[in-house]
Scaffold this motif. Structure first.
Motif, PDB file in Angstrom:
ATOM      1  N   MET A 148      22.953  16.862  40.700  1.00  0.00           N
ATOM      2  CA  MET A 148      23.765  17.897  41.296  1.00  0.00           C
ATOM      3  C   MET A 148      25.159  17.838  40.681  1.00  0.00           C
ATOM      4  N   GLY A 149      25.741  19.020  40.364  1.00  0.00           N
ATOM      5  CA  GLY A 149      27.060  19.080  39.751  1.00  0.00           C
ATOM      6  C   GLY A 149      28.172  19.066  40.776  1.00  0.00           C
ATOM      7  N   ASP A 150      29.382  19.180  40.278  1.00  0.00           N
ATOM      8  CA  ASP A 150      30.560  19.201  41.149  1.00  0.00           C
ATOM      9  C   ASP A 150      30.537  20.422  42.060  1.00  0.00           C
ATOM     10  N   ARG A 151      31.102  20.239  43.246  1.00  0.00           N
ATOM     11  CA  ARG A 151      31.336  21.351  44.168  1.00  0.00           C
ATOM     12  C   ARG A 151      32.847  21.504  44.303  1.00  0.00           C
ATOM     13  N   TRP A 152      33.297  22.741  44.403  1.00  0.00           N
ATOM     14  CA  TRP A 152      34.718  23.038  44.510  1.00  0.00           C
ATOM     15  C   TRP A 152      35.033  23.743  45.814  1.00  0.00           C
ATOM     16  N   GLN A 153      36.210  23.461  46.354  1.00  0.00           N
ATOM     17  CA  GLN A 153      36.784  24.218  47.454  1.00  0.00           C
ATOM     18  C   GLN A 153      37.786  25.182  46.835  1.00  0.00           C
ATOM     19  N   VAL A 154      37.609  26.457  47.105  1.00  0.00           N
ATOM     20  CA  VAL A 154      38.450  27.496  46.514  1.00  0.00           C
ATOM     21  C   VAL A 154      39.265  28.146  47.621  1.00  0.00           C
ATOM     22  N   GLU A 155      40.563  28.258  47.388  1.00  0.00           N
ATOM     23  CA  GLU A 155      41.452  28.879  48.372  1.00  0.00           C
ATOM     24  C   GLU A 155      42.346  29.891  47.679  1.00  0.00           C
ATOM     25  N   VAL A 156      42.687  30.957  48.401  1.00  0.00           N
ATOM     26  CA  VAL A 156      43.642  31.949  47.922  1.00  0.00           C
ATOM     27  C   VAL A 156      44.803  31.969  48.898  1.00  0.00           C
ATOM     28  N   ASP A 157      45.999  31.795  48.382  1.00  0.00           N
ATOM     29  CA  ASP A 157      47.203  31.890  49.203  1.00  0.00           C
ATOM     30  C   ASP A 157      47.527  33.377  49.338  1.00  0.00           C
ATOM     31  N   ARG A 158      47.151  33.964  50.469  1.00  0.00           N
ATOM     32  CA  ARG A 158      47.334  35.399  50.640  1.00  0.00           C
ATOM     33  C   ARG A 158      48.799  35.787  50.830  1.00  0.00           C
ATOM     34  N   GLY A 159      49.666  34.828  51.031  1.00  0.00           N
ATOM     35  CA  GLY A 159      51.098  35.107  51.052  1.00  0.00           C
ATOM     36  C   GLY A 159      51.656  35.283  49.656  1.00  0.00           C
ATOM     37  N   VAL A 160      50.908  34.837  48.669  1.00  0.00           N
ATOM     38  CA  VAL A 160      51.322  34.934  47.271  1.00  0.00           C
ATOM     39  C   VAL A 160      50.533  36.022  46.544  1.00  0.00           C
ATOM     40  N   CYS A 161      49.294  36.242  46.950  1.00  0.00           N
ATOM     41  CA  CYS A 161      48.397  37.198  46.291  1.00  0.00           C
ATOM     42  C   CYS A 161      49.026  38.591  46.253  1.00  0.00           C
ATOM     43  N   ILE A 162      48.996  39.234  45.073  1.00  0.00           N
ATOM     44  CA  ILE A 162      49.535  40.586  44.926  1.00  0.00           C
ATOM     45  C   ILE A 162      48.423  41.627  44.799  1.00  0.00           C
ATOM     46  N   GLY A 163      47.169  41.199  44.897  1.00  0.00           N
ATOM     47  CA  GLY A 163      46.057  42.138  44.881  1.00  0.00           C
ATOM     48  C   GLY A 163      45.782  42.773  43.534  1.00  0.00           C
ATOM     49  N   SER A 164      46.057  42.053  42.449  1.00  0.00           N
ATOM     50  CA  SER A 164      45.831  42.624  41.111  1.00  0.00           C
ATOM     51  C   SER A 164      44.350  42.854  40.827  1.00  0.00           C
ATOM     52  N   GLY A 165      43.490  42.089  41.474  1.00  0.00           N
ATOM     53  CA  GLY A 165      42.050  42.220  41.252  1.00  0.00           C
ATOM     54  C   GLY A 165      41.536  41.511  40.021  1.00  0.00           C
ATOM     55  N   MET A 166      42.398  40.793  39.322  1.00  0.00           N
ATOM     56  CA  MET A 166      41.949  40.090  38.113  1.00  0.00           C
ATOM     57  C   MET A 166      40.904  39.032  38.442  1.00  0.00           C
ATOM     58  N   CYS A 167      41.000  38.424  39.613  1.00  0.00           N
ATOM     59  CA  CYS A 167      40.023  37.410  39.997  1.00  0.00           C
ATOM     60  C   CYS A 167      38.635  38.030  40.164  1.00  0.00           C
ATOM     61  N   VAL A 168      38.586  39.220  40.747  1.00  0.00           N
ATOM     62  CA  VAL A 168      37.311  39.911  40.937  1.00  0.00           C
ATOM     63  C   VAL A 168      36.726  40.316  39.580  1.00  0.00           C
TER      64      VAL A 168
END
Length: 80
Positions: free
Chosen positions: A1-21
């Motif tokens: 089994m490989g690594d597992r990651w915890q992913v978080e987005v700081d919505r106070g910083v997010c500008i909604g560019s959509g680049m992540c999507v």
């Protein structure tokens, strides 16, 4: 089994560019306020999610190894 990651987005910083999507459509969604959310708070380590974090124009995405592990992104500053 490989690594597992915890992913978080700081919505106070997010500008909604959509680049992540664009980089990781299976890893992120935008809500009606154009705020990013990880599709799952924990995911298998993968290049698309890392590319999304690296490509975020405001570095709103953070990744660490599951279980309180080491920071994957953003890289820690030397001496911090």
């Amino acid at each position: 089994m490989g690594d597992r990651w915890q992913v978080e987005v700081d919505r106070g910083v997010c500008i909604g560019s959509g680049m992540c999507v664009s980089s990781a459509p299976d890893g992120f969604t935008l809500d009606t306020a154009r705020q990013s959310h990880p599709t799952e708070p924990e995911t298998d380590a993968n290049d698309d999610v890392l590319a999304a974090a690296e490509g975020c124009p405001v570095e709103a995405i953070s990744i660490r190894r599951s279980g309180g592990g080491a920071v994957v992104f953003p890289p820690e500053e030397p001496g911090a």
